[in-house]
Design a protein around this motif. Structure first.
Motif, PDB file in Angstrom:
ATOM      1  N   TYR A 113       0.816  -1.211   0.000  1.00 29.73           N
ATOM      2  CA  TYR A 113       0.000   0.000   0.000  1.00 29.73           C
ATOM      3  C   TYR A 113       0.853   1.266   0.000  1.00 29.73           C
ATOM      4  N   ALA A 114       2.149   1.117   0.179  1.00 29.19           N
ATOM      5  CA  ALA A 114       3.029   2.278   0.266  1.00 29.19           C
ATOM      6  C   ALA A 114       3.822   2.512  -1.017  1.00 29.19           C
ATOM      7  N   THR A 115       3.885   1.524  -1.885  1.00 33.16           N
ATOM      8  CA  THR A 115       4.720   1.663  -3.081  1.00 33.16           C
ATOM      9  C   THR A 115       4.151   0.820  -4.209  1.00 33.16           C
ATOM     10  N   GLY A 116       4.541   1.164  -5.427  1.00 30.42           N
ATOM     11  CA  GLY A 116       4.148   0.377  -6.575  1.00 30.42           C
ATOM     12  C   GLY A 116       5.032  -0.836  -6.740  1.00 30.42           C
ATOM     13  N   VAL A 117       4.639  -1.745  -7.615  1.00 25.73           N
ATOM     14  CA  VAL A 117       5.369  -3.004  -7.758  1.00 25.73           C
ATOM     15  C   VAL A 117       6.729  -2.780  -8.414  1.00 25.73           C
ATOM     16  N   ALA A 118       6.847  -1.744  -9.238  1.00 29.53           N
ATOM     17  CA  ALA A 118       8.137  -1.485  -9.882  1.00 29.53           C
ATOM     18  C   ALA A 118       9.143  -0.971  -8.872  1.00 29.53           C
ATOM     19  N   ALA A 119       8.757   0.001  -8.065  1.00 26.85           N
ATOM     20  CA  ALA A 119       9.666   0.565  -7.068  1.00 26.85           C
ATOM     21  C   ALA A 119      10.046  -0.454  -6.008  1.00 26.85           C
ATOM     22  N   VAL A 131       0.425   0.537 -16.851  1.00 21.84           N
ATOM     23  CA  VAL A 131      -0.356   1.535 -16.129  1.00 21.84           C
ATOM     24  C   VAL A 131      -0.446   1.241 -14.636  1.00 21.84           C
ATOM     25  N   TRP A 132      -0.211  -0.033 -14.233  1.00 20.74           N
ATOM     26  CA  TRP A 132      -0.353  -0.414 -12.826  1.00 20.74           C
ATOM     27  C   TRP A 132       0.998  -0.685 -12.159  1.00 20.74           C
ATOM     28  N   ARG A 133       2.094  -0.377 -12.804  1.00 18.51           N
ATOM     29  CA  ARG A 133       3.396  -0.704 -12.203  1.00 18.51           C
ATOM     30  C   ARG A 133       3.792   0.265 -11.090  1.00 18.51           C
ATOM     31  N   ASP A 134       3.250   1.458 -11.088  1.00 19.75           N
ATOM     32  CA  ASP A 134       3.656   2.460 -10.105  1.00 19.75           C
ATOM     33  C   ASP A 134       2.516   2.848  -9.168  1.00 19.75           C
ATOM     34  N   THR A 135       1.463   2.043  -9.104  1.00 21.49           N
ATOM     35  CA  THR A 135       0.325   2.352  -8.240  1.00 21.49           C
ATOM     36  C   THR A 135       0.304   1.394  -7.053  1.00 21.49           C
ATOM     37  N   PRO A 136      -0.103   1.867  -5.880  1.00 18.96           N
ATOM     38  CA  PRO A 136      -0.231   0.966  -4.723  1.00 18.96           C
ATOM     39  C   PRO A 136      -1.428   0.035  -4.889  1.00 18.96           C
ATOM     40  N   ALA A 137      -1.433  -1.019  -4.117  1.00 17.54           N
ATOM     41  CA  ALA A 137      -2.504  -2.010  -4.206  1.00 17.54           C
ATOM     42  C   ALA A 137      -3.817  -1.431  -3.714  1.00 17.54           C
ATOM     43  N   PRO A 138      -4.909  -1.598  -4.472  1.00 19.75           N
ATOM     44  CA  PRO A 138      -6.214  -1.108  -4.035  1.00 19.75           C
ATOM     45  C   PRO A 138      -7.075  -2.184  -3.375  1.00 19.75           C
ATOM     46  N   LEU A 315      -5.370  -0.040   7.510  1.00 16.79           N
ATOM     47  CA  LEU A 315      -6.303   0.462   6.500  1.00 16.79           C
ATOM     48  C   LEU A 315      -5.591   1.214   5.388  1.00 16.79           C
ATOM     49  N   GLY A 316      -4.317   0.937   5.201  1.00 13.60           N
ATOM     50  CA  GLY A 316      -3.565   1.631   4.164  1.00 13.60           C
ATOM     51  C   GLY A 316      -4.093   1.390   2.770  1.00 13.60           C
ATOM     52  N   TRP A 317      -4.840   0.309   2.573  1.00 16.43           N
ATOM     53  CA  TRP A 317      -5.336  -0.007   1.239  1.00 16.43           C
ATOM     54  C   TRP A 317      -6.385   0.982   0.747  1.00 16.43           C
ATOM     55  N   LEU A 318      -7.016   1.711   1.665  1.00 19.08           N
ATOM     56  CA  LEU A 318      -8.037   2.671   1.244  1.00 19.08           C
ATOM     57  C   LEU A 318      -7.435   3.786   0.400  1.00 19.08           C
ATOM     58  N   GLY A 319      -6.159   4.107   0.647  1.00 20.59           N
ATOM     59  CA  GLY A 319      -5.514   5.144  -0.142  1.00 20.59           C
ATOM     60  C   GLY A 319      -5.297   4.752  -1.589  1.00 20.59           C
ATOM     61  N   GLY A 320      -5.191   3.451  -1.849  1.00 24.14           N
ATOM     62  CA  GLY A 320      -4.963   2.999  -3.220  1.00 24.14           C
ATOM     63  C   GLY A 320      -6.214   2.970  -4.070  1.00 24.14           C
ATOM     64  N   LEU A 321      -7.397   3.135  -3.442  1.00 21.05           N
ATOM     65  CA  LEU A 321      -8.632   3.064  -4.215  1.00 21.05           C
ATOM     66  C   LEU A 321      -8.737   4.205  -5.217  1.00 21.05           C
ATOM     67  N   GLY A 322      -8.175   5.361  -4.866  1.00 15.35           N
ATOM     68  CA  GLY A 322      -8.270   6.499  -5.768  1.00 15.35           C
ATOM     69  C   GLY A 322      -7.496   6.329  -7.062  1.00 15.35           C
ATOM     70  N   ARG A 323      -6.512   5.418  -7.072  1.00 10.89           N
ATOM     71  CA  ARG A 323      -5.708   5.220  -8.280  1.00 10.89           C
ATOM     72  C   ARG A 323      -6.365   4.265  -9.269  1.00 10.89           C
ATOM     73  N   SER A 324      -7.470   3.637  -8.879  1.00 12.13           N
ATOM     74  CA  SER A 324      -8.127   2.711  -9.802  1.00 12.13           C
ATOM     75  C   SER A 324      -8.722   3.430 -11.002  1.00 12.13           C
ATOM     76  N   GLY A 325      -8.894   4.761 -10.899  1.00 10.94           N
ATOM     77  CA  GLY A 325      -9.439   5.525 -12.007  1.00 10.94           C
ATOM     78  C   GLY A 325      -8.386   6.157 -12.889  1.00 10.94           C
ATOM     79  N   ASP A 326      -7.146   5.656 -12.837  1.00 14.00           N
ATOM     80  CA  ASP A 326      -6.084   6.231 -13.658  1.00 14.00           C
ATOM     81  C   ASP A 326      -6.348   6.052 -15.153  1.00 14.00           C
ATOM     82  N   THR A 327      -7.059   5.003 -15.510  1.00 13.79           N
ATOM     83  CA  THR A 327      -7.399   4.799 -16.921  1.00 13.79           C
ATOM     84  C   THR A 327      -8.674   5.570 -17.258  1.00 13.79           C
ATOM     85  N   VAL A 328      -8.701   6.186 -18.423  1.00 12.06           N
ATOM     86  CA  VAL A 328      -9.851   6.970 -18.872  1.00 12.06           C
ATOM     87  C   VAL A 328     -10.486   6.233 -20.049  1.00 12.06           C
ATOM     88  N   GLN A 329     -11.682   5.681 -19.837  1.00 14.27           N
ATOM     89  CA  GLN A 329     -12.364   4.889 -20.853  1.00 14.27           C
ATOM     90  C   GLN A 329     -13.833   5.263 -20.887  1.00 14.27           C
TER      91      GLN A 329
END
Length: 510
Positions: A113-119, A131-138, A315-329
């Protein structure tokens, strides 16, 4: 089994085999690029097989949408269709590799929840969609824990993906086991409910082959709803404290399952208020809500708290929920409206950047709509005395079981399940982003509750064509046309809804 049933069974099976072959030719394999379909000589063949297989499965599913010949027949046929998809490459997305890397981070002592999978240095990061390599887990801590266990037991990426697929299959089987009981409780034919969910191509392609954790969420959600739907009338005065203990235990177990479902994917929280109505015995006065709904809430809180404490992730996972909308479709209606506004603005040399605003508007509308749906469900279960003779509320609610005569009866389980299903459907429609497998959330609940199916079966059929085997979303390739079409559809639905709400003129007296 008639000729039509036999043709549907084998047409769907042929479709599943074609999809499995397309998966081997151009599926989401870890050593391939995300655009594997377009960068290989087998690309045209892959797309052809994929479209033919999808059309065959969707056509067979649609043909029997009013119900399979029997529940056993539906189970067997859906099982046959699932087998080829169980042994092919991941299909429709690369999310399973994100799960694997997030589990690896936690197993390695890190915080997903603190870092993306690439970092974090995941050794399989090249398999994850860029698109999901630098986002925390949601996802919630319960799922992260299960993903970490899959990493430890699997030993490598292939073993981890296989175990994650087994976990998704277990979720589908758990949900499948609950379908007949839920359907009977809601007054819906079990053979139809079983067919609508298990034979849907979205389930085989995305939940099983794609190994999405939505399968696990449904595998926890439906057993909880079944426990609540099977609660009979209050007999505590007859059987004494023993009956009350059994009742309390059932509520706690149901609540724990609901909490674990939320701890997999936050979407399950939408069902909790409706589950509270199913938990209450008698009229839902304050004391009854505190007594029965309180026990359910204690169990749900435990289902959330125990994994959070056990993993130490909180509850750190709640912060990652906002990144689920990074894709615009454009597949999300609020996003499509914002995209169209941006396109129109660009024609006049403006850059309104309307997508964030329309997404916020969609979430605000959802925030207002969910309480209204809950109140309507409550009003249907317990209408005010002055509304009982007319029965207008109950007649307008499609999950109320009406019987002939002056006394209009309702099916409480059907009403609550129907309300929960509509709430999930509203969540899917008004969310900032939509992926095809999201449609399985309302499908699983509406399949056992709704009396009219076309309004949610047709969108599921169309959603089955949105993704290619390598994870390419066709919405990316049709941005402007899709945004225009979706906006027109939204406007048409709004106009139609307003016209139905317009009061009808009463005929002149004779």
């Amino acid at each position: 089994m008639g000729p039509r049933d036999r043709v549907a069974r084998y047409t769907g099976l042929v479709g599943a085999l074609l999809l499995a072959v397309a998966g081997y030719l151009g599926g989401a394999l870890p050593d391939a690029t995300t655009d594997r379909v377009w960068n290989t000589d087998a690309g045209p063949l892959t797309v052809t097989l994929w479209l033919l297989g999808t059309a065959a499965m969707v056509g067979a599913w649609w043909t029997l949408r009013e119900g399979a010949p029997s529940t056993r027949w539906a189970y067997l046929t859906a099982g046959w269709w699932t087998l080829p998809l169980l042994v092919t490459a991941p299909l429709g997305s690369r999310d399973v590799y994100s799960y694997a890397c997030q589990g690896w981070i936690y197993a390695d002592g890190g915080d997903p929840y603190a870092t993306g999978v690439a970092a974090a240095g995941c050794p399989w990061v090249e398999a994850v969609a860029p698109v999901w390599r630098d986002t925390p887990a949601p996802y919630g801590p319960f799922f992260v824990l299960l993903a970490a266990l899959a990493v430890l037991v699997g030993g490598g990426l292939l073993g981890t993906v296989a175990l994650l697929r087994v976990l998704a299959l277990a979720g589908v089987l758990a949900a499948a086991a609950c379908l007949p009981g839920l359907a009977r409780a809601a007054g819906v034919p079990p053979r139809r409910a079983t067919w609508l969910l298990l034979a849907c191509p979205l389930v085989g392609v995305h939940l099983v082959a794609g190994a999405h954790n939505d399968a696990l969420m449904l595998g926890l959600l439906l057993p909880a709803l079944l426990i609540l739907a099977r609660r009979g009338p209050d007999q505590s005065d007859v059987n004494g404290a023993g009956q009350r203990v059994v009742t309390a235990g059932g509520l706690l177990v149901a609540g724990m399952l609901l909490g674990l479902a939320v701890s997999v994917k936050a979407t399950a929280v939408v069902v909790l208020p409706f589950a509270a109505l199913a938990a209450v015995r008698g009229r839902p006065v304050v004391r009854a809500l505190l007594r029965d709904g309180g026990l359910l809430a204690v169990g749900a809180f435990g289902g959330l708290l125990v994994p959070a404490l056990l993993t130490g992730l909180g509850l750190g996972w709640l912060g990652g929920l906002g990144r689920s909308g990074d894709t615009v479709q454009w597949t999300s209606p609020p996003t499509a409206v914002g995209m169209l506004v941006d396109y129109v603005g660009e024609l006049f040399g403006r850059h309104p950047d309307a997508v964030p605003l329309t997404r916020i508007a969609g979430l605000l509308l959802l925030t207002a709509l969910l309480p209204l749906l809950w109140y309507r469900t409550l009003s249907t279960l317990h209408p005010p005395p002055e509304s009982r003779p007319a029965g207008l509320i109950m007649r307008s609610w499609r999950w109320a079981s009406a019987y002939p005569g002056d006394n209009l009866m309702i099916n409480p389980a059907g009403v609550v399940l129907g309300g929960a299903g509509v709430a999930l459907a509203a969540t899917v429609v008004l969310a900032p982003v939509f992926h095809p497998w999201y449609a399985t959330w309302p499908l699983a609940v509406l399949a056992v509750a709704a009396t009219r199916t076309g309004w949610f079966v047709l969108p599921c059929a169309l959603a089955s064509f949105l993704a290619l085997p390598d994870g390419t979303n066709l919405a990316r390739l049709t941005k402007a046309p899709g945004a225009i079409a979706m906006t027109i559809l939204v406007l048409a639905i709004v106009i139609w809804s307003l016209s139905r709400r317009r009061p009808q003129r009463s005929p002149p007296p004779p």
